[in-house]
Design an enzyme around this catalytic site. Structure first.
Site, mmCIF file in Angstrom:
data_model
loop_
_atom_site.group_PDB
_atom_site.id
_atom_site.type_symbol
_atom_site.label_atom_id
_atom_site.label_comp_id
_atom_site.label_asym_id
_atom_site.label_seq_id
_atom_site.Cartn_x
_atom_site.Cartn_y
_atom_site.Cartn_z
ATOM 1 N N ASP A 219 -2.605 -3.210 -5.458
ATOM 2 C CA ASP A 219 -2.642 -4.371 -6.358
ATOM 3 C C ASP A 219 -2.921 -5.598 -5.488
ATOM 4 O O ASP A 219 -3.547 -5.487 -4.442
ATOM 5 C CB ASP A 219 -1.333 -4.481 -7.141
ATOM 6 C CG ASP A 219 -1.539 -5.109 -8.520
ATOM 7 O OD1 ASP A 219 -2.011 -6.271 -8.554
ATOM 8 O OD2 ASP A 219 -1.240 -4.475 -9.540
ATOM 9 N N GLY A 241 -7.077 -3.453 -2.035
ATOM 10 C CA GLY A 241 -6.197 -4.278 -2.855
ATOM 11 C C GLY A 241 -6.999 -5.106 -3.832
ATOM 12 O O GLY A 241 -8.224 -4.983 -3.929
ATOM 13 N N HIS A 242 -6.301 -5.970 -4.558
ATOM 14 C CA HIS A 242 -6.936 -6.813 -5.571
ATOM 15 C C HIS A 242 -7.132 -8.253 -5.103
ATOM 16 O O HIS A 242 -7.409 -9.134 -5.910
ATOM 17 C CB HIS A 242 -6.122 -6.793 -6.873
ATOM 18 C CG HIS A 242 -6.118 -5.454 -7.559
ATOM 19 N ND1 HIS A 242 -5.477 -5.230 -8.761
ATOM 20 C CD2 HIS A 242 -6.676 -4.268 -7.206
ATOM 21 C CE1 HIS A 242 -5.656 -3.957 -9.112
ATOM 22 N NE2 HIS A 242 -6.371 -3.361 -8.182
ATOM 23 N N GLY A 243 -6.957 -8.489 -3.788
ATOM 24 C CA GLY A 243 -7.213 -9.816 -3.246
ATOM 25 C C GLY A 243 -5.971 -10.690 -3.197
ATOM 26 O O GLY A 243 -4.847 -10.226 -3.353
#
Length: 393
Positions: A219, A241-243
């Site tokens: 995430d 990941g999502h940054g």
């Protein structure tokens, strides 16, 4: 003579105060209090005993965790304490129960509450989350939500350095309602498809610094929630990941804003997003302002620069509404690298509260060695220097 005696007495008091201030810390070894480094004996009571002694001490205290693997159930270390200098010095590994149901419905595995001046130095925290992730992938809502590996709440003057967090059931580290927190040399590791395993989550907190850290998870590498101010993130590597995400904001109608955030010298590798701000598409008093994103490198990132004000998971509670979150004064400076999609810069802002004072300075993002594209909706701002893709502001 009387004056000399008074001066002598004052000198003794002063020396006593100095000695007290530099008092040698008292060390409590969890092994000597019954903890077993075999990875299966429940050592929770020994850790709580060490905490009780350290917390009751008038002197600075060290809780020492020697080499080896120590099994811990969910545990709460509560203050306030009689001293403001307790250090967990961890040479070994703390491991959560392998059966995720044991702590799966506890909000946190290791939790610090109402403490001041706590330092965690070194150590590995193994959340053993893989079985819970598999449950969520196959059974969905019948699984427990999972525990955050390390949580801090209503706490001040916290330092976490050289810590490794592996395979958390849910979020790895959460900082909630805290002041003056420093995270340095932290490493987070979980698979790219692990659900809700945010690396470091900050909310309702001020004066948080995240430095020299490496985060690989399923995430957001760092997620920034409502009520965060004076946050500094520097020298962080993210991926998978999502940054690094501000938001999601605007989940509640009455909500504290986010302001004074600096993110600099960061690298994103193969992530879903790079620098993201997202808000729910519904009414809210929330805001995000005075944000600086500087010196970021993108390596094959799906959405290198993105503002999404139409976040609406499962299309529940927001269709037909617009975001009330006001986003303003956001600067992107020296952002370069490669996008995994054609649209490298996307500002999808609220039609009711357009994004304002967006600044792009020295941005160079490409897609498959070609010029990338930008997309703007309800966004206003300026550009400076070389900006590629061509700005739509």
């Amino acid at each position: 003579m009387a004056n000399r005696r008074s001066l002598f007495s004052l000198s003794l008091v002063f020396v006593f105060m100095i000695n007290s201030a530099i008092a040698t810390p008292v060390t409590y070894n969890v092994a000597s209090l019954g903890a077993k480094a075999d990875g299966k004996t429940d050592s929770t009571k020994a850790f709580l005993s060490a905490w009780a002694k350290a917390c009751a001490s008038m002197n600075p205290s060290v809780i020492y965790v020697p080499a080896g693997t120590f099994f811990l159930r969910d545990v709460v270390f509560s203050g306030p304490c009689k001293n403001n200098a307790i250090t967990f010095r961890i040479a070994g590994t703390l491991v959560a129960p392998s059966d995720y149901r044991v702590i799966g419905n506890a909000a946190n595995w290791i939790f610090f509450h109402h403490v001041n001046g706590v330092t965690i130095s070194g150590g590995i925290l193994d959340g053993q989350g893989t079985a819970l992730w598999a449950c969520k992938a196959s059974h969905g809502k019948s699984c427990p939500s999972g525990a955050t590996t390390l949580g801090f709440s209503y706490s001040n003057n916290i330092v976490v350095s050289g810590l490794v967090s592996l395979n958390s059931q849910m979020f790895h580290i959460v900082i909630n309602d805290c002041q003056n927190v420093q995270m340095q040399g932290v490493r987070v590791s979980a698979s790219g498809n692990s659900p809700n395993t945010d690396g470091i989550h900050v909310q309702m907190s001020s004066g948080v610094t995240i430095l020299n850290s490496k985060i690989a998870t399923g995430d957001d590498c760092v997620s920034i929630g409502p009520g965060t101010s004076n946050l500094w993130i520097e020298s962080v590597a993210c991926g998978p990941g999502h940054g690094i995400s501000i938001g999601s904001l605007g989940k509640e109608q009455e909500e504290a804003g986010v302001q004074n955030v600096t993110v600099k010298t960061v690298t994103f590798t193969g992530t879903q997003n790079g620098l993201r701000i997202k808000s729910w598409g519904r009414a809210s008093t929330g805001f995000a302002r005075n944000i600086l994103f500087q010196h970021a490198t993108m390596v094959n990132v799906e959405n290198p620069i993105v503002i999404d004000q139409h976040y609406c998971p499962d299309n529940k509670g927001c269709p037909g509404q617009v975001s009330g979150v006001q986003i303003s004064d956001v600067t992107y400076e020296d952002i370069h690298g490669t996008s995994a999609t054609e649209v490298a810069v996307k500002f999808d802002c609220s039609p009711k509260h357009p994004c304002s004072e967006i600044k792009l300075k020295d941005v160079k993002l490409t897609y498959q060695n070609q010029a990338a594209e930008s997309s703007c909706s309800h966004a206003d701002g300026t550009t400076e220097g070389v900006v590629q893709p061509t700005s739509c502001l």
